[in-house]
Design a protein around this motif. Structure first.
Motif, PDB file in Angstrom:
ATOM      1  N   ALA A  41       0.808  -1.222   0.000  1.00  0.00           N
ATOM      2  CA  ALA A  41       0.000   0.000   0.000  1.00  0.00           C
ATOM      3  C   ALA A  41       0.840   1.269   0.000  1.00  0.00           C
ATOM      4  O   ALA A  41       0.296   2.368   0.054  1.00  0.00           O
ATOM      5  N   GLY A  42       2.139   1.137  -0.052  1.00  0.00           N
ATOM      6  CA  GLY A  42       2.996   2.320  -0.129  1.00  0.00           C
ATOM      7  C   GLY A  42       2.821   3.231   1.069  1.00  0.00           C
ATOM      8  O   GLY A  42       2.879   2.785   2.210  1.00  0.00           O
ATOM      9  N   ASN A  43       2.584   4.501   0.829  1.00  0.00           N
ATOM     10  CA  ASN A  43       2.456   5.494   1.901  1.00  0.00           C
ATOM     11  C   ASN A  43       1.007   5.772   2.291  1.00  0.00           C
ATOM     12  O   ASN A  43       0.714   6.791   2.900  1.00  0.00           O
ATOM     13  N   VAL A  44       0.094   4.894   1.944  1.00  0.00           N
ATOM     14  CA  VAL A  44      -1.314   5.112   2.246  1.00  0.00           C
ATOM     15  C   VAL A  44      -1.532   5.302   3.743  1.00  0.00           C
ATOM     16  O   VAL A  44      -2.367   6.097   4.163  1.00  0.00           O
ATOM     17  N   TYR A  45      -0.784   4.597   4.571  1.00  0.00           N
ATOM     18  CA  TYR A  45      -0.980   4.634   6.020  1.00  0.00           C
ATOM     19  C   TYR A  45      -0.003   5.579   6.722  1.00  0.00           C
ATOM     20  O   TYR A  45       0.109   5.549   7.933  1.00  0.00           O
ATOM     21  N   GLY A  46       0.668   6.402   5.964  1.00  0.00           N
ATOM     22  CA  GLY A  46       1.603   7.370   6.537  1.00  0.00           C
ATOM     23  C   GLY A  46       2.957   7.282   5.866  1.00  0.00           C
ATOM     24  O   GLY A  46       3.360   6.229   5.392  1.00  0.00           O
ATOM     25  N   ARG A  47       3.652   8.398   5.856  1.00  0.00           N
ATOM     26  CA  ARG A  47       4.967   8.441   5.200  1.00  0.00           C
ATOM     27  C   ARG A  47       6.095   8.036   6.150  1.00  0.00           C
ATOM     28  O   ARG A  47       7.081   7.458   5.734  1.00  0.00           O
TER      29      ARG A  47
ATOM     30  N   GLU B 210       3.959   7.912  11.801  1.00  0.00           N
ATOM     31  CA  GLU B 210       2.603   8.034  11.246  1.00  0.00           C
ATOM     32  C   GLU B 210       1.967   6.660  11.078  1.00  0.00           C
ATOM     33  O   GLU B 210       0.792   6.468  11.391  1.00  0.00           O
ATOM     34  N   ARG B 211       2.758   5.695  10.569  1.00  0.00           N
ATOM     35  CA  ARG B 211       2.230   4.345  10.386  1.00  0.00           C
ATOM     36  C   ARG B 211       1.911   3.709  11.739  1.00  0.00           C
ATOM     37  O   ARG B 211       0.883   3.051  11.897  1.00  0.00           O
ATOM     38  N   ALA B 212       2.767   3.908  12.735  1.00  0.00           N
ATOM     39  CA  ALA B 212       2.529   3.354  14.068  1.00  0.00           C
ATOM     40  C   ALA B 212       1.267   3.961  14.681  1.00  0.00           C
ATOM     41  O   ALA B 212       0.470   3.256  15.308  1.00  0.00           O
ATOM     42  N   ALA B 213       1.059   5.261  14.503  1.00  0.00           N
ATOM     43  CA  ALA B 213      -0.144   5.917  15.028  1.00  0.00           C
ATOM     44  C   ALA B 213      -1.390   5.368  14.344  1.00  0.00           C
ATOM     45  O   ALA B 213      -2.409   5.103  14.995  1.00  0.00           O
ATOM     46  N   TYR B 214      -1.307   5.163  13.032  1.00  0.00           N
ATOM     47  CA  TYR B 214      -2.445   4.617  12.285  1.00  0.00           C
ATOM     48  C   TYR B 214      -2.774   3.213  12.787  1.00  0.00           C
ATOM     49  O   TYR B 214      -3.928   2.893  13.054  1.00  0.00           O
ATOM     50  N   ILE B 215      -1.754   2.382  12.939  1.00  0.00           N
ATOM     51  CA  ILE B 215      -1.958   1.009  13.397  1.00  0.00           C
ATOM     52  C   ILE B 215      -2.538   0.988  14.806  1.00  0.00           C
ATOM     53  O   ILE B 215      -3.455   0.229  15.108  1.00  0.00           O
ATOM     54  N   ALA B 216      -2.032   1.853  15.688  1.00  0.00           N
ATOM     55  CA  ALA B 216      -2.546   1.914  17.070  1.00  0.00           C
ATOM     56  C   ALA B 216      -4.021   2.310  17.064  1.00  0.00           C
ATOM     57  O   ALA B 216      -4.837   1.741  17.801  1.00  0.00           O
ATOM     58  N   GLU B 217      -4.375   3.266  16.223  1.00  0.00           N
ATOM     59  CA  GLU B 217      -5.777   3.705  16.140  1.00  0.00           C
ATOM     60  C   GLU B 217      -6.668   2.576  15.621  1.00  0.00           C
ATOM     61  O   GLU B 217      -7.749   2.333  16.142  1.00  0.00           O
ATOM     62  N   GLU B 218      -6.198   1.869  14.599  1.00  0.00           N
ATOM     63  CA  GLU B 218      -6.962   0.741  14.061  1.00  0.00           C
ATOM     64  C   GLU B 218      -7.146  -0.349  15.110  1.00  0.00           C
ATOM     65  O   GLU B 218      -8.233  -0.864  15.295  1.00  0.00           O
ATOM     66  N   ARG B 219      -6.067  -0.695  15.797  1.00  0.00           N
ATOM     67  CA  ARG B 219      -6.156  -1.752  16.809  1.00  0.00           C
ATOM     68  C   ARG B 219      -7.074  -1.359  17.953  1.00  0.00           C
ATOM     69  O   ARG B 219      -7.746  -2.199  18.529  1.00  0.00           O
TER      70      ARG B 219
END
Length: 184
Positions: A58-64, A68-77
């Motif tokens: 997914a490239g940078n879809v979840y953060g650059r 940013e990616r860790a924050a996105y994953i934490a929010e999803e979880r």
């Protein structure tokens, strides 16, 4: 320049991928290949290599950045742990999620459809009397005031009279119905 080689179909429809094709596709034993046949092009198949892993697809879809990616994953979880919001009763009692309902009502076949259409399957069970109650805070308050027994039966004389009256009316209606049925 296209590479074309001949491969012979063996018994049980087995095909060995020639070495030149395997090298050009950069595949190895265990890789998955998809064969597609288009009815508009009879006797022609297209071979496609499936990815070994979908990591990074997914490239940078979840953060650059990693943060940013860790924050996105934490929010999803966090949403996975919280599950769906099943709502609340008028007294603020939180209803059960689908998974909580399945764990609470073990002797009931709690399907997603039943959970959506039968409100009682969202009600928590009282830890004192075991009854399924929509307004649990009010119910616990009644237990505390000893207006309800440990079996969940009301000790309030007015409530007991109302219950006896409802049962009397129900029995009369049932008796009238069975009398009509025996005549007709």
């Amino acid at each position: 320049m296209p590479i074309e080689v001949i491969a012979i179909l063996r018994e049980r429809n087995q095909l060995t991928l020639p070495e030149r094709i395997a090298a050009a596709l950069q595949v190895q034993p265990g890789d998955e290949l998809a064969l597609t046949v288009d009815e508009g092009s009879p006797r022609t198949a297209q071979l496609r290599v499936l990815p070994r892993s979908f990591a990074g697809i997914a490239g940078n879809v979840y953060g650059r950045t990693a943060e940013e990616r860790a924050a996105y994953i934490a929010e999803e979880r966090a949403t996975w742990d919280a599950g769906e919001d099943p709502g609340r009763a008028s007294d603020g009692t939180r209803y059960l999620t689908f998974d909580e309902s399945r764990r609470t009502y073990l002797q009931t076949d709690v399907t997603r459809e039943r959970y959506e259409h039968e409100p009682k399957l969202r009600w928590p069970k009282c830890e004192i009397c075991g009854r399924s109650i929509a307004n649990m805070k009010d119910h616990r308050r009644k237990h505390g005031k000893q207006v309800l027994t440990d079996a969940g039966v009301s000790t309030d004389p007015e409530q007991m009279a109302r219950s006896r009256n409802r049962v009397r009316k129900w029995r009369a209606a049932r008796s009238a119905h069975s009398t009509k049925a025996s005549r007709g």
